[in-house]
Every structure is written in C-alpha cells, then in structure tokens.
Design an enzyme around this catalytic site. Structure first.
Site, PDB file in Angstrom:
ATOM      1  N   ASP A  67      69.534  69.946  72.082  1.00 53.48           N
ATOM      2  CA  ASP A  67      69.105  70.821  70.994  1.00 53.48           C
ATOM      3  C   ASP A  67      70.088  70.857  69.848  1.00 53.48           C
ATOM      4  OD1 ASP A  67      66.814  71.699  72.002  1.00 53.48           O
ATOM      5  OD2 ASP A  67      67.488  73.700  72.564  1.00 53.48           O
ATOM      6  N   MET A  72      69.042  85.585  66.492  1.00 56.44           N
ATOM      7  CA  MET A  72      68.078  85.138  65.476  1.00 56.44           C
ATOM      8  C   MET A  72      67.723  86.263  64.500  1.00 56.44           C
ATOM      9  SD  MET A  72      65.597  83.122  68.113  1.00 56.44           S
ATOM     10  CE  MET A  72      65.652  84.414  69.342  1.00 56.44           C
ATOM     11  N   LYS A 115      65.516  72.038  66.724  1.00 60.83           N
ATOM     12  CA  LYS A 115      64.779  72.736  65.676  1.00 60.83           C
ATOM     13  C   LYS A 115      65.854  73.225  64.729  1.00 60.83           C
ATOM     14  CE  LYS A 115      62.042  74.510  69.448  1.00 60.83           C
ATOM     15  NZ  LYS A 115      61.747  75.686  70.252  1.00 60.83           N
TER      16      LYS A 115
END
Ligand code: SAH
Length: 506
Positions: free
Chosen positions: A36, A173, A58
């Site tokens: 990742d 986040m 991502k």
C-alpha cells in the site's frame, strides 16, 4: 495445483524498524508482495530479489485500485500457487480493510495468517511524545475514523458518548473533516480548551506536528495547509508532549543529508546520521570492482612470507585481499611471517574480523602520517607489500622507498563510477530539498561531479552545505569550485557526524 497462501501483514506506520519480526519474515519469504501507499517503501528491501512487487495503493482517496480489485488480485495470485504477502500500513485490522480481504480469501478457500502491526495512532503518538493513556490524566482511548463511508447519510459516530465518554480520542483520516470533527466534539460538550495535536507522517523523518486546542486547531491547520496522512489526537495527554518530545527534537531532524559513499559502505554512515534524526539519501558514487586480472596479487600471495610488512590502507583493500586469499584456499595464517600496519580504525576492525590484530596503526590517518611513523624505525632493506586501489596516491610507496624500503603495490581493487544518480536523489536536488552533502574521499567528490556534470552539480549544490571528511577531500571540493562548510579534525565518520550535528545546531 498447490494452493498458495496469504500473509496479511501490518507494516507499521513508516519507520521501517517498526515492522514486527514475523512481518519482516513474511516479506522476505513471499513470491508476491502486494503493498500500500502507507506501507513504508524501505520495507520492500526485505523482499526477495525475484519477488513480484505490486503496488495496490490509494493516494489521498484517488484509488489506483478499487478494493474488490485488490481482493481479486489476492485470490488470483494465491490460487496460482504463490505465497503472497499483503503488506498494509499500520495494522491490517485498524481502518485497513483487512477484514474484507480475509473474507474474500475465506470465500475462495485460501489459507491466511494475520500479522498485526503498529497502528498509526500508537506509532505517531509515541514519536510525537504523547502517551495515549496516562495514569494521572486519562483512563481510556478511542480510535475513530474521521472519514466515514461517503454514501452514509448520517454519521454512525455517537458524538455525545464519544465527546464525554472517552479520555483520549484519536481520529484517523480526519484532516479534511477537521472543522466538522472539532465542532461536533464542542457541540456535544467537550471543553474548547482541550489540547489537540495533528501528527502527519508520524515516525518518519518527514513527521510534522501541529498543536492547538479544540477551538483553534481547525483554523490553524487550514492556515498551515496541513495535509493528510495524519492522525488527530484529542485530549489532555497532548500536553505531555512539551516534556516528552524526543523524536522531532533530534539535532538533525528534518534535515536531508546526501551520502555519496559506495553502496556497500554507505550503510554505517547513513545509520549514524539517521540516529541524529537526519533524512538520509544515498547516492553511491563508487562501485568497487576486482582488478581485471588477479595476476599481480596472486604473485605476491605466493611469496607473502618474504615481506617484512604488509600495509592495508583501507577496509576495502582488506576485504578484497582476503577474498582472494580465500579463493586460493588460504587464510590469515598466510601472514604469519609479516608484520601488518593499518591506516584507520575501520581498516583495523576489518582486519580483526579476519582474526589478525594489526602491529601498527599510525594515529594520523593520512598517508603522510604513515610515512612519519615508519621514519621512526630503521626500514633500510625491508620489504613492503601495499595492496592498492587504482589511482591511489603514491605518498606511502614513495616515502618508504626514499627511506630505503622496497615496496610492491599490486592493484587489488578498482573504483568505478556508477552510470546513474538515483531518481530520488535527483529529484531532491532539483527541488532544493538537500541540506547537506557529504564527501568521504576525493573520489566521491570527483565521481559525483562526473555523474552530474560539473556545472549542473555546482548549480544543484548552491546553498547546500558541504561536509568533507578531511583536508584532501576538502581540497578536491575546492578544486572543483565548492566551498567546504564542515570539516572534522579527526577523519572518522563519527567525528564527521558530530561536526555536522554541531554545524546545524548552532
Ligand atoms: N491501517 C492503518 C490505517 C489506514 S487508514 C493503521 O493501522 O495505521 C489511513 C490513515 O491512517 C491516514 O489517513 C492517517 O490518518 C493514518 N496514518 C497512517 N500512517 C500514518 C502516519 N505515519 N502518520 C500519521 N497518520 C498515519
């Protein structure tokens, strides 16, 4: 066909040292590593040479791969009989969608194991000097997503309970939604002066921390254009950072230092600089090669016993010479009749690793120092063997010959210049992100200039501080138009590191 297997591994928050022993093992045994954005790239160095490395990251919400595609990829690779290590930032089960990946594997009947990792909240808080719980301050901690699924109409977070029920709250986040997060907490009764810290790229050399309170942190973050990936820590424990800060207060923290040594030698110096907090970029300017023919060395090995002294002027010289000895089925006993002089403690250490204690180590590491040391002895008629690198200075051979010694200097290894500058280094130079460049020998200076082109190099190094290990290296810098800012008195990597630290802390 044999079914493969999947290890779902937490890579930790970024500092490669924070992966678990088991996680590292899984990376090194895998046929395929699927990693990742947040799984520190350096961890991939643990992978096998022939492993297939697949980026499934991502970046800032822009999905290179949708989750279902990643699930399919895991299943497909495992079904083809591969051992797959799925490497995820932090811990795979904390906001990592590891659960979904395991469900897909279970459905496909593929075996898996889960190796937990240090999750961002724990890693970043530790490296920011913020204990998430503290006996005198708080008894609980909650990990909360600051970015709920975009399709949800209403938040599933129970803000009422969260605001008052949990001592410390860590949001993942949450940078984009910071204004909503802080106002929800305030609306539901959390005190406006509650301390808050944002920690971006926690545990990495790029770590940034922004501190404030529930009432002002959103505005501060907006003004500072503070970006993801970051965690948001809310609670009284944040105040402890004032006393417990340890990582981003290191003397070279946030400084980028270029190490130009050869690949096989850079590690030790890089580690010393990194221990002081520097972000180290390695740009090897030297590749070491054996001589085109071993003839000259072999001839001297045959009559090693006839030499009175062998002088090793570098650790590389020791390594190449012993490699050749071993290839001929010999070992340290071949030196039984010679005395051995080494230049520098490193060289002595390498020699010691082959079981030989040097008879002489001049305290002055320069070639002139070695000559001066032998001038104290009567060396008339003595035979000297000096395993040499190509283009070596001839101060020692000439000096010894002038005093009546007979000197043989077989070429034992060669320096050559690599073709390319690593892309990461070039980018840092172009973007003026390098604070200090280090040169540990004249060849590193000359090769660096040759690899970049002299004018381009001078342009890139404008404003960059130059550290040279000793006077000869410093002279080489000046000869091509560089100012030397940092020059240690003793020509060792330890001293050089200390001087760099001093320079940047004054
Ligand atoms: N599974 C991961 C979390 C993935 S969600 C873990 O256990 O850590 C992605 C979020 O994690 C980012 O938006 C950020 O909030 C946080 N994060 C991951 N690495 C981080 C780091 N080094 N420093 C600060 N926050 C980080």
């Amino acid at each position: 066909m044999k079914k493969g297997f999947v290890y779902l591994v937490g890579a930790g928050p970024g500092d490669p040292g924070l992966i678990t022993v088991k996680g590292k093992e899984c990376v090194s045994l895998a046929d395929v590593v699927i990693y990742d954005y947040l799984a520190g790239e350096q961890i991939l160095d643990f992978a096998r040479e022939d492993a297939e490395l697949i980026y499934a990251g991502k970046i800032g919400g822009a999905h290179n791969h949708e989750q279902w595609q990643i699930n399919d990829l895991l299943v497909e690779k495992a079904l083809s009989g591969k051992v797959v290590t799925r490497l995820k930032g932090g811990d795979p089960f904390i906001f990592g969608r590891g659960g979904e990946e395991c469900e897909a594997l279970k459905t496909a009947g593929i075996g898996f194991e889960i190796v937990p990792g240090v999750t961002a909240a724990i890693g970043a808080a530790a490296y920011a000097g913020i204990p998430l719980t503290h006996r005198n301050v708080t008894t609980s901690v909650a990990f909360v997503t600051g970015h709920e699924h975009p399709d949800k109409d209403e938040s599933e977070i129970d803000w009422q309970r969260l605001s008052l029920g949990s001592g410390t709250i860590v949001f993942y986040m949450g940078v984009k939604n910071l204004p909503q997060i802080t106002s929800s907490l305030l609306e539901h009764g959390r005190a406006p002066d509650t301390p808050v810290a944002l920690v971006r790229w926690g545990t990495r050399p790029e770590q940034q921390v922004l501190e404030g309170t529930l009432s002002d942190i959103a505005e501060k973050a907006r003004k500072a254009a503070f970006k993801a990936p970051a965690i948001t820590i809310v609670g009284e424990v944040v105040k402890l950072r004032e006393t417990l800060r340890w990582f981003d207060s290191k003397p070279l923290f946030a400084k980028t230092v270029l190490v130009t040594r050869s690949e096989n030698q850079a590690g030790e110096f890089s580690a010393m600089l990194a221990a002081k907090g520097a972000r180290v970029l390695e740009c090897p300017t030297i590749t070491l090669l054996p001589p085109e023919s071993w003839g000259a060395v072999d001839a001297e090995i045959e009559r090693l016993a006839s030499f009175d002294w062998v002088i090793f002027t570098s650790a590389n010289g020791v390594n190449f010479f012993f490699e050749r000895l071993a290839a001929k089925g010999l070992d340290a006993r071949a030196f039984a009749d010679c005395r051995i002089c080494v230049v520098g403690a490193k060289t002595a250490a390498h020699l010691a690793s082959h079981g030989i204690k040097a008879d002489l180590m001049p305290s002055d590491y320069k070639a002139e120092g070695v000559v001066a040391e032998f001038a104290k002895l009567d060396i008339t008629g003595l035979k000297f063997l000096i395993p040499q690198v190509d283009k070596a200075r001839d101060v020692i051979p000439k000096g010894l010959a002038a005093m009546g010694g007979s000197v043989i200097t077989p070429l034992t290894y060669r320096n050559s210049t690599p073709d390319n500058i690593p892309a990461k280094v070039l980018q840092a130079l172009e973007e003026k992100r390098v604070d200090c460049v280090t040169f540990t020998s004249s060849s590193t200076v000359d090769n660096f200039a040759a690899m970049l082109g002299e004018n381009r190099m001078l342009h890139f190094l404008e404003g960059v501080k130059v550290a040279a290990i000793g006077p000869i290296t410093a002279k080489s810098c000046r000869d091509i138009g560089l100012n030397v800012d940092i020059e240690p008195e003793k020509y060792t990597l330890e001293e050089m590191t200390e001087e760099i630290v001093k320079y940047f802390t004054i």
